[in-house]
Design a protein around this motif. Structure first.
Motif, short mmCIF file in Angstrom:
data_model
loop_
_atom_site.label_atom_id
_atom_site.label_comp_id
_atom_site.label_asym_id
_atom_site.label_seq_id
_atom_site.Cartn_x
_atom_site.Cartn_y
_atom_site.Cartn_z
N PRO A 64 0.85 -1.21 0.00
CA PRO A 64 0.00 0.00 0.00
C PRO A 64 0.88 1.25 0.00
N LYS A 65 0.37 2.32 -0.58
CA LYS A 65 1.11 3.57 -0.67
C LYS A 65 0.38 4.69 0.08
N ARG A 66 1.18 5.62 0.59
CA ARG A 66 0.66 6.72 1.39
C ARG A 66 0.34 7.92 0.53
N ILE A 67 -0.79 8.58 0.83
CA ILE A 67 -1.13 9.85 0.20
C ILE A 67 -1.44 10.85 1.30
N ILE A 68 -0.83 12.03 1.21
CA ILE A 68 -1.11 13.12 2.15
C ILE A 68 -2.12 14.04 1.50
N ILE A 69 -3.25 14.28 2.18
CA ILE A 69 -4.29 15.17 1.65
C ILE A 69 -4.72 16.15 2.72
N PRO A 70 -5.30 17.28 2.33
CA PRO A 70 -5.85 18.19 3.34
C PRO A 70 -7.01 17.52 4.07
N LYS A 71 -7.35 18.03 5.22
CA LYS A 71 -8.49 17.51 5.96
C LYS A 71 -9.72 17.51 5.05
N VAL A 72 -10.45 16.40 5.05
CA VAL A 72 -11.57 16.21 4.14
C VAL A 72 -12.86 16.73 4.74
N SER A 73 -13.62 17.47 3.93
CA SER A 73 -14.94 17.91 4.36
C SER A 73 -15.98 16.93 3.83
N LEU A 74 -17.11 16.84 4.48
CA LEU A 74 -18.17 15.91 4.07
C LEU A 74 -18.69 16.25 2.68
N VAL A 75 -18.58 17.49 2.28
CA VAL A 75 -19.07 17.91 0.96
C VAL A 75 -18.34 17.17 -0.15
N ASN A 76 -17.03 16.95 0.03
CA ASN A 76 -16.21 16.33 -1.01
C ASN A 76 -16.06 14.82 -0.85
N PHE A 77 -16.65 14.26 0.19
CA PHE A 77 -16.36 12.87 0.53
C PHE A 77 -16.74 11.88 -0.58
N ALA A 78 -17.92 12.07 -1.19
CA ALA A 78 -18.38 11.12 -2.22
C ALA A 78 -17.43 11.08 -3.40
N GLY A 79 -16.98 12.27 -3.88
CA GLY A 79 -16.07 12.32 -5.00
C GLY A 79 -14.72 11.71 -4.67
N ILE A 80 -14.24 11.94 -3.46
CA ILE A 80 -12.96 11.38 -3.03
C ILE A 80 -13.04 9.87 -2.96
N TYR A 81 -14.13 9.36 -2.41
CA TYR A 81 -14.32 7.90 -2.30
C TYR A 81 -14.30 7.25 -3.68
N GLU A 82 -14.93 7.92 -4.67
CA GLU A 82 -14.98 7.39 -6.03
C GLU A 82 -13.59 7.27 -6.63
N VAL A 83 -12.77 8.32 -6.46
CA VAL A 83 -11.42 8.32 -7.00
C VAL A 83 -10.56 7.24 -6.34
N LEU A 84 -10.69 7.10 -5.04
CA LEU A 84 -9.85 6.16 -4.30
C LEU A 84 -10.26 4.70 -4.48
N ASN A 85 -11.52 4.45 -4.84
CA ASN A 85 -11.99 3.07 -4.84
C ASN A 85 -12.50 2.56 -6.18
N ASN A 86 -12.96 3.43 -7.06
CA ASN A 86 -13.60 2.95 -8.28
C ASN A 86 -12.95 3.41 -9.57
N ASN A 87 -12.29 4.55 -9.56
CA ASN A 87 -11.67 5.04 -10.80
C ASN A 87 -10.54 4.13 -11.26
N VAL A 88 -10.47 3.90 -12.57
CA VAL A 88 -9.41 3.07 -13.15
C VAL A 88 -8.38 3.97 -13.80
N VAL A 89 -7.11 3.80 -13.43
CA VAL A 89 -6.02 4.58 -14.00
C VAL A 89 -5.43 3.79 -15.16
N GLU A 90 -5.50 4.36 -16.36
CA GLU A 90 -5.00 3.67 -17.55
C GLU A 90 -3.51 3.93 -17.70
#
Length: 442
Positions: free
Chosen positions: A308-334
């Protein structure tokens, strides 16, 4: 009496003139370009350590500075002398630079302190990245030393840092700090003195041990004349940096706010994540997210279940949580997932290899001048007459003006090559921060 007064006045005037010229030279040596602290390029080599002129006369001894150094001394001796005073003068005058260092220290120092504490080495070592890299994770010196702690490739590998086509952990503040702490623990075990260990971080334990042998002493200030020039300045600059960072108010230096003056979170990912997509989900500038995660070369975090690799991000607000979850769990990097280990980027090593390659393949020619013979030409190019005959298919010794002769060839044997004396050479790899392949005569 009058004569003695005149002599004394002349001496005082001479000393003052000498000191004035010395200070003018220091000012010239200190005139370097401003440093961009968040840029991705770095052209200097420990640029925060300017060269200073050695002066046997210590004319500005300051008891106040001595007292302040004594008051902040902990595990590492903070000696006060002319060399230290020179760097105090320089750093205390660089108010903008040191103000930025104070701002960056709010983010970086806790990281450094945790790593140093884990290896039970002095917390004062956290000040070294100020003179190593101006606390710039993207710093790369002219010889290839990289990151906050300026690790050379071979030493970084020795201390567990990974360099491949996706990542350069020398730029990772956390990983590199633990590697540096491990180095200091080993250096102190080898040398038994913290100032010597700090010197070794700059020039390698081999150079320090040779200086010890020449000086017949294990005191840094006694062996200092026998160390490389940069290392002689390195330790005084380190002590001066500690002083200025601890006493900024005494010199009207104010901390400057930096990008890192934000609250951050750390997340671990076990899949590939695109930093640009993550920045968009976080509603932040891509460059700011790269600054928080400087070790990822392709702006892709190549996490896996095994590593596993570490990512440093600013403190997350609930407003952005859904989009962040999508990038971290479902987006495919080609991108290709193949990991290719990086090659040694020591620029001195590459330069040496290039020089050797060019010398092996070089063919030099000489146009025969009036009155020249083979003996004269052989002496000029340090080769044998017989070599000239073989390279140029000469059956005799007759040559004519204007004739073009080969005077150096890949298979050429120089008079200076040592073949007649029977001397041999072997290669070795010197251990230490600045390890290089070199030749050692037997």
């Amino acid at each position: 009496m009058k004569r003695n007064v005149l002599i004394l006045s002349f001496c005082v005037f001479t000393i003052a003139a000498f000191n004035s010229r010395a200070q003018q030279k220091i000012n010239r040596l200190d005139s370097i370009s401003p440093i961009s602290f968040l840029s991705t390029t770095y052209s200097g080599d420990t640029t925060a350590v300017p060269e200073v002129l050695e002066n046997p006369l210590f004319y500005n001894y300051n008891f106040t500075y001595k007292k302040r150094l004594d008051s902040i001394q902990r595990d590492i001796p903070l000696s006060y002398n002319e060399s230290v005073q020179r760097y105090i003068d320089i750093y205390s005058s660089r108010k903008d630079m040191m103000g930025k260092m104070l701002g960056l220290s709010e983010y970086y120092f806790p990281i450094f302190e945790n790593a140093l504490k884990a290896y039970n080495v002095p917390a004062e070592l956290k000040f070294l990245p100020i003179i190593e890299s101006s606390m710039n994770s993207h710093a790369i010196s002219r010889v290839g030393a990289t990151g906050l702690w300026q690790f050379m490739f071979s030493t970084a590998k020795d201390y567990g840092l990974n360099m491949d086509n996706f990542v350069d952990e020398r730029k990772d503040p956390i990983q590199a700090s633990y590697a540096a702490a491990a180095y200091f623990k080993d250096a102190y075990k080898n040398l038994g003195d913290w100032l010597l260990a700090i010197a070794a971080y700059n020039c390698g334990t081999g150079n320090v041990n040779r200086a010890i042998a020449k000086a017949h002493s294990r005191d840094f200030w006694a062996i200092r004349p026998f160390l490389p020039q940069e290392t002689r300045n390195y330790v005084p600059a380190f002590i001066a940096a500690i002083y200025v960072m601890n006493c900024p108010d005494k010199h009207h230096i104010k901390a400057q706010k930096s990008l890192f003056a934000i609250k951050t979170d750390t997340i671990q990912v076990s899949r590939f994540v695109s930093l640009p997509e993550l920045a968009q989900a976080l509603a932040m500038e891509e460059s700011d997210l790269y600054t928080l995660n400087p070790s990822y070369k392709k702006k892709i975090v190549n996490g896996s279940a095994d590593q596993p690799k570490r990512i440093i991000i600013p403190k997350v607000s609930l407003v952005n949580f859904a989009g962040i979850y999508e990038v971290l769990n479902n987006n495919v990097v080609e991108t290709s997932t193949e990991v290719i280990l990086a090659s040694n980027d020591d620029r001195r090593l590459h330069k040496k290899r290039k020089e050797v390659s060019e010398s092996r393949h070089a063919v030099k020619y000489h146009k025969v001048g009036a009155g020249q013979n083979l003996n004269v030409i052989a002496d000029q190019y340090h080769v044998e007459v017989q070599d000239l005959k073989v390279w140029n298919n000469l059956k005799g010794s007759n040559i004519v003006p204007g004739q073009r002769l080969i005077v150096s060839q890949k298979s050429g044997i120089s008079k200076d090559a040592g073949t007649k004396s029977g001397k041999k050479y072997i290669s070795y790899k010197a251990k230490g921060k600045n390890g290089l392949r070199a030749s050692e005569r037997l």
